[in-house]
Scaffold this active site. Structure first.
Site, mmCIF file in Angstrom:
data_model
loop_
_atom_site.group_PDB
_atom_site.id
_atom_site.type_symbol
_atom_site.label_atom_id
_atom_site.label_comp_id
_atom_site.label_asym_id
_atom_site.label_seq_id
_atom_site.Cartn_x
_atom_site.Cartn_y
_atom_site.Cartn_z
ATOM 1 N N ASN C 37 25.270 39.963 27.722
ATOM 2 C CA ASN C 37 26.583 40.178 28.320
ATOM 3 C C ASN C 37 26.419 40.824 29.681
ATOM 4 O O ASN C 37 26.182 42.026 29.790
ATOM 5 C CB ASN C 37 27.446 41.038 27.401
ATOM 6 C CG ASN C 37 28.051 40.224 26.283
ATOM 7 O OD1 ASN C 37 28.606 39.160 26.534
ATOM 8 N ND2 ASN C 37 27.944 40.708 25.051
ATOM 9 N N SER C 42 28.774 46.233 42.142
ATOM 10 C CA SER C 42 28.334 46.281 43.538
ATOM 11 C C SER C 42 26.976 46.922 43.506
ATOM 12 O O SER C 42 26.635 47.676 42.636
ATOM 13 C CB SER C 42 29.294 47.087 44.382
ATOM 14 O OG SER C 42 29.034 48.470 44.232
ATOM 15 N N SER C 43 26.175 46.806 44.346
ATOM 16 C CA SER C 43 24.852 46.292 44.365
ATOM 17 C C SER C 43 23.888 47.183 45.137
ATOM 18 O O SER C 43 23.541 46.931 46.283
ATOM 19 C CB SER C 43 24.911 44.883 44.948
ATOM 20 O OG SER C 43 25.779 44.775 46.017
ATOM 21 N N GLU C 101 23.957 39.623 47.984
ATOM 22 C CA GLU C 101 24.044 38.304 47.349
ATOM 23 C C GLU C 101 24.815 37.371 48.280
ATOM 24 O O GLU C 101 25.727 37.790 48.976
ATOM 25 C CB GLU C 101 24.733 38.415 45.989
ATOM 26 C CG GLU C 101 26.138 38.963 45.972
ATOM 27 C CD GLU C 101 26.244 40.464 45.738
ATOM 28 O OE1 GLU C 101 25.227 41.174 45.773
ATOM 29 O OE2 GLU C 101 27.381 40.941 45.544
#
Lengths: 157, 157, 157
Positions: C37, C42-43, C101
């Site tokens: 799952n 944000s990254s 990304e």
């Protein structure tokens, strides 16, 4: 199972950037939450959660931070973009509050008044008494490629 | 690290609202999950997870709840909107199942038959034997501004 | 509160499918993360996080896995779609890194060069010294209905 947060911070930021995602990343830095991993959620204030100032709490770098946010970006020079967030605090602090977010290609006064009305509607629909609305927002006039961001960050103390 | 959930509930709701987000918020309340913080995920049923009824489990107010969901909104009076979710249960309950979501400007029978076929496809691609599909969905004829919502909520017991 | 992850894996996948969501599901399986799952965030790369290979770590089936990802789908036969992810590692490993990304209807060389530049911009804006960029991506020529996916998965050891 993750514990339910017990504090919240209202934050806002806006920035230009070379791409939409860079503009968003810069807006997060501008808001004071740029070096964390934000996990978006639908948007309830846990019962009794206390408001804090983002500079006073210690968000771990790269930590997984739950939040509700509004954000919009644009690459149309001269256009206004605005994001706003509003938190409805219930009279009965054993009940949850409601967080609403709204963003548009518009000036902030318009966006913030809409998001505040959304909180009023959410309380009316719940038949829950509203004590107070706290809101925050930001507008930005696009130069080249820009993003605005307003959020209610949930955390622990 | 967060523990893997071991129960699931299928829920559905639909509502009008003054804005799209209010309609969504009202649909969540209608589904019985409106005072929680929903965290959307891609959509696997943990091995051996048991089905429960939403009214029988205790979701904490403002708690962080993982789920997979379908949702659609519309402001076109007279139009039908539908959301459906389907869970594929594997024959081997040591294997994970698959949750699929689908929504469209359409009647529910169409949307629900598509989402059930999506589960069949997901099991075929995995070469995993499918024991049973459980699905739920809801349709709504838009009056002014409406949202439909169907979800598989994951939780713990 | 959830612990901050301390490892990351770069993964990629592409697939056809009968629907957009099935194509995405198949791309996740192709990438080695299809039975989990995924919870999008944000990254940011947590300080000191180590790179691992997806086949060497043990992601629980149906477990809640934080990640940053790029994804795009298309139903236009003959069109190229590409997804890429880039991770910037700082010189000072007490500082967080940045994950970017990007996805487009384009060949991979174009998409991957953009996402690498996005990391450079993110470090410049932070005035943080960049030691190295690690990137991964995938392109796919659409037959009927396809999805590409590239991600930085965060986890624990």
């Amino acid at each position: 199972m993750v514990n339910t947060p017990n504090i919240f911070c209202l934050v806002k930021g806006a920035s230009e950037g070379h791409t939409r995602l860079n503009a968003f990343d810069n807006a997060l830095l501008n808001a004071g939450v740029g070096d964390t991993n934000l996990m978006r959620m639908s948007s309830i204030l846990p019962p009794g959660a206390k408001q804090r100032v983002i500079g006073d709490i210690n968000l771990p770098a790269g930590g997984l931070i739950p939040l509700a946010y509004a954000s919009i970006d644009s690459t149309t020079p001269g256009r206004y973009i605005s994001s706003a967030i509003a938190v409805g605090i219930p009279e009965d602090d054993a009940k949850p509050g409601v967080i609403m977010e709204f963003e548009d290609h518009s000036r902030l006064d318009n966006v913030e008044s809409i998001v505040r009305q959304m909180v009023i509607d959410a309380f009316e629909y719940r038949k829950r008494k509203l004590k107070e609305i706290k809101s925050i927002g930001i507008e930005h006039k696009v130069e080249n490629c820009a993003s605005t961001f307003a959020a209610a960050v949930l955390w622990y103390e």
